[in-house]
Design a protein around this motif. Structure first.
Motif, PDB file in Angstrom:
ATOM      1  N   GLN A   3       0.853  -1.183   0.000  1.00 54.38           N
ATOM      2  CA  GLN A   3       0.000   0.000   0.000  1.00 54.38           C
ATOM      3  C   GLN A   3       0.892   1.237   0.000  1.00 54.38           C
ATOM      4  O   GLN A   3       1.841   1.330   0.778  1.00 54.38           O
ATOM      5  N   TRP A   4       0.581   2.199  -0.875  1.00 59.20           N
ATOM      6  CA  TRP A   4       1.315   3.451  -0.990  1.00 59.20           C
ATOM      7  C   TRP A   4       0.323   4.600  -0.920  1.00 59.20           C
ATOM      8  O   TRP A   4      -0.816   4.465  -1.342  1.00 59.20           O
ATOM      9  N   THR A   5       0.760   5.733  -0.401  1.00 58.82           N
ATOM     10  CA  THR A   5      -0.088   6.925  -0.367  1.00 58.82           C
ATOM     11  C   THR A   5       0.609   8.047  -1.112  1.00 58.82           C
ATOM     12  O   THR A   5       1.826   8.047  -1.281  1.00 58.82           O
ATOM     13  N   VAL A   6      -0.171   8.993  -1.515  1.00 60.09           N
ATOM     14  CA  VAL A   6       0.362  10.156  -2.206  1.00 60.09           C
ATOM     15  C   VAL A   6       0.603  11.257  -1.185  1.00 60.09           C
ATOM     16  O   VAL A   6      -0.265  11.561  -0.367  1.00 60.09           O
ATOM     17  N   ASP A   7       1.799  11.809  -1.221  1.00 61.42           N
ATOM     18  CA  ASP A   7       2.160  12.932  -0.358  1.00 61.42           C
ATOM     19  C   ASP A   7       1.580  14.199  -0.982  1.00 61.42           C
ATOM     20  O   ASP A   7       2.156  14.752  -1.930  1.00 61.42           O
ATOM     21  N   ALA A   8       0.436  14.631  -0.492  1.00 60.08           N
ATOM     22  CA  ALA A   8      -0.275  15.765  -1.088  1.00 60.08           C
ATOM     23  C   ALA A   8       0.532  17.057  -1.039  1.00 60.08           C
ATOM     24  O   ALA A   8       0.355  17.921  -1.900  1.00 60.08           O
ATOM     25  N   SER A   9       1.429  17.196  -0.069  1.00 60.95           N
ATOM     26  CA  SER A   9       2.219  18.430   0.004  1.00 60.95           C
ATOM     27  C   SER A   9       3.305  18.488  -1.067  1.00 60.95           C
ATOM     28  O   SER A   9       3.897  19.540  -1.289  1.00 60.95           O
ATOM     29  N   HIS A  10       3.560  17.360  -1.727  1.00 60.23           N
ATOM     30  CA  HIS A  10       4.538  17.324  -2.820  1.00 60.23           C
ATOM     31  C   HIS A  10       3.884  16.822  -4.109  1.00 60.23           C
ATOM     32  O   HIS A  10       4.560  16.260  -4.973  1.00 60.23           O
ATOM     33  N   SER A  11       2.585  17.019  -4.221  1.00 62.25           N
ATOM     34  CA  SER A  11       1.829  16.542  -5.368  1.00 62.25           C
ATOM     35  C   SER A  11       0.802  17.597  -5.769  1.00 62.25           C
ATOM     36  O   SER A  11       0.521  18.514  -4.994  1.00 62.25           O
ATOM     37  N   SER A  12       0.247  17.456  -6.976  1.00 64.22           N
ATOM     38  CA  SER A  12      -0.762  18.416  -7.412  1.00 64.22           C
ATOM     39  C   SER A  12      -1.699  17.785  -8.432  1.00 64.22           C
ATOM     40  O   SER A  12      -1.329  16.859  -9.154  1.00 64.22           O
ATOM     41  N   ILE A  13      -2.924  18.314  -8.452  1.00 59.35           N
ATOM     42  CA  ILE A  13      -3.901  17.982  -9.488  1.00 59.35           C
ATOM     43  C   ILE A  13      -4.357  19.320 -10.062  1.00 59.35           C
ATOM     44  O   ILE A  13      -5.006  20.116  -9.376  1.00 59.35           O
ATOM     45  N   ASP A  14      -3.954  19.572 -11.303  1.00 58.87           N
ATOM     46  CA  ASP A  14      -4.184  20.859 -11.950  1.00 58.87           C
ATOM     47  C   ASP A  14      -5.021  20.672 -13.214  1.00 58.87           C
ATOM     48  O   ASP A  14      -5.130  19.567 -13.741  1.00 58.87           O
ATOM     49  N   VAL A 163     -10.935  20.078 -21.312  1.00 59.42           N
ATOM     50  CA  VAL A 163     -10.210  20.356 -20.074  1.00 59.42           C
ATOM     51  C   VAL A 163      -8.991  19.448 -20.033  1.00 59.42           C
ATOM     52  O   VAL A 163      -9.115  18.226 -20.106  1.00 59.42           O
ATOM     53  N   LYS A 164      -7.821  20.043 -19.918  1.00 60.87           N
ATOM     54  CA  LYS A 164      -6.581  19.281 -19.759  1.00 60.87           C
ATOM     55  C   LYS A 164      -6.342  19.117 -18.258  1.00 60.87           C
ATOM     56  O   LYS A 164      -6.337  20.091 -17.510  1.00 60.87           O
ATOM     57  N   ILE A 165      -6.182  17.876 -17.830  1.00 59.69           N
ATOM     58  CA  ILE A 165      -5.940  17.574 -16.420  1.00 59.69           C
ATOM     59  C   ILE A 165      -4.507  17.070 -16.289  1.00 59.69           C
ATOM     60  O   ILE A 165      -4.109  16.149 -17.002  1.00 59.69           O
ATOM     61  N   SER A 166      -3.749  17.668 -15.387  1.00 59.70           N
ATOM     62  CA  SER A 166      -2.366  17.283 -15.135  1.00 59.70           C
ATOM     63  C   SER A 166      -2.220  16.857 -13.684  1.00 59.70           C
ATOM     64  O   SER A 166      -2.707  17.542 -12.782  1.00 59.70           O
ATOM     65  N   VAL A 167      -1.545  15.731 -13.493  1.00 64.57           N
ATOM     66  CA  VAL A 167      -1.346  15.188 -12.143  1.00 64.57           C
ATOM     67  C   VAL A 167       0.145  14.966 -11.926  1.00 64.57           C
ATOM     68  O   VAL A 167       0.825  14.386 -12.775  1.00 64.57           O
ATOM     69  N   ALA A 168       0.656  15.457 -10.806  1.00 62.14           N
ATOM     70  CA  ALA A 168       2.039  15.183 -10.388  1.00 62.14           C
ATOM     71  C   ALA A 168       1.951  14.569  -9.008  1.00 62.14           C
ATOM     72  O   ALA A 168       1.329  15.129  -8.103  1.00 62.14           O
ATOM     73  N   MET A 169       2.554  13.397  -8.850  1.00 72.92           N
ATOM     74  CA  MET A 169       2.415  12.676  -7.583  1.00 72.92           C
ATOM     75  C   MET A 169       3.752  12.190  -7.051  1.00 72.92           C
ATOM     76  O   MET A 169       4.555  11.629  -7.789  1.00 72.92           O
ATOM     77  N   GLU A 170       3.962  12.426  -5.756  1.00 72.12           N
ATOM     78  CA  GLU A 170       5.063  11.813  -5.025  1.00 72.12           C
ATOM     79  C   GLU A 170       4.421  10.749  -4.134  1.00 72.12           C
ATOM     80  O   GLU A 170       3.549  11.039  -3.336  1.00 72.12           O
ATOM     81  N   VAL A 171       4.866   9.508  -4.315  1.00 67.74           N
ATOM     82  CA  VAL A 171       4.234   8.365  -3.659  1.00 67.74           C
ATOM     83  C   VAL A 171       5.171   7.821  -2.589  1.00 67.74           C
ATOM     84  O   VAL A 171       6.372   7.609  -2.827  1.00 67.74           O
ATOM     85  N   ASN A 172       4.627   7.589  -1.382  1.00 73.79           N
ATOM     86  CA  ASN A 172       5.378   7.116  -0.220  1.00 73.79           C
ATOM     87  C   ASN A 172       4.756   5.825   0.303  1.00 73.79           C
ATOM     88  O   ASN A 172       3.574   5.579   0.104  1.00 73.79           O
ATOM     89  N   PRO A 173       5.514   5.034   1.055  1.00 78.52           N
ATOM     90  CA  PRO A 173       4.912   3.840   1.677  1.00 78.52           C
ATOM     91  C   PRO A 173       3.803   4.258   2.650  1.00 78.52           C
ATOM     92  O   PRO A 173       3.920   5.275   3.323  1.00 78.52           O
ATOM     93  N   ALA A 174       2.747   3.462   2.704  1.00 79.33           N
ATOM     94  CA  ALA A 174       1.629   3.771   3.609  1.00 79.33           C
ATOM     95  C   ALA A 174       1.995   3.454   5.043  1.00 79.33           C
ATOM     96  O   ALA A 174       2.828   2.651   5.344  1.00 79.33           O
TER      97      ALA A 174
END
Length: 174
Positions: A3-14, A163-174
């Motif tokens: 299981q991995w989670t996305v670090d929202a402080s180092h990720s974005s959904i634009d 609509v162009k959707i861009s996602v940048a994700m930094e993924v960490n262990p849960a």
């Protein structure tokens, strides 16, 4: 499978969309969460990826526009507080993935495909391995019931369909 989670402080959904047929308006969602279940983040083909966006967290740097986007004319956040994605199929070509899944906006669910690039992995300052990904897709907002618009005196419309959707994700262990 891990299981991995996305670090929202180092990720974005634009997102970006045409305005008055001549320029692009950009925005972001300030609040979201995402989960990844995968045996190996360097090979996402067996992964399950999901995210939920707080629709009321939309931010275009214009309060009046943001409030209109939250209204029943667009996202209707009182009745549909979240935008959701759940992967259904993932293929790989080199460092790129085609992640297909069900996107739900309001009460409409449609398949979309994100083209995702694996950016690599590294150790954060606490010795935890993190992985980076960036992806894009394009949707027609009207397919999801976001149909409000206004005609312009000079011809055309106020808000584009695509609509162009861009996602940048930094993924960490849960």
């Amino acid at each position: 499978m891990a299981q991995w989670t996305v670090d929202a402080s180092h990720s974005s959904i634009d997102f970006q969309i045409k305005h008055m047929m001549v320029t692009k308006v950009k925005g972001t969602f300030d609040s979201f969460n995402a989960n990844v279940v995968a045996a190996n983040l360097e090979n996402l083909t067996d992964a399950s990826i999901s995210f939920a966006i707080d629709a009321a967290s939309i931010n275009t740097k214009n309060t009046e526009r943001d409030n209109h986007l939250k209204s029943a004319d667009f996202f209707d956040v009182e009745n549909y507080p979240s935008i959701r994605f759940q992967s259904t199929h993932i293929t790989q070509s080199g460092d790129a993935y085609m992640i297909t899944g069900d996107l739900t906006i309001k009460d409409v669910t449609k398949p979309v495909t994100f083209e995702v690039e694996y950016n690599g992995k590294g150790l954060n300052p606490w010795g935890v391995e993190v992985y980076g990904f960036e992806g894009e897709t394009k949707i027609n907002r009207e397919d999801f019931g976001l149909t409000w618009n206004a005609a312009l005196e000079t011809g055309g419309v106020l808000v584009g369909k695509d609509v162009k959707i861009s996602v940048a994700m930094e993924v960490n262990p849960a």
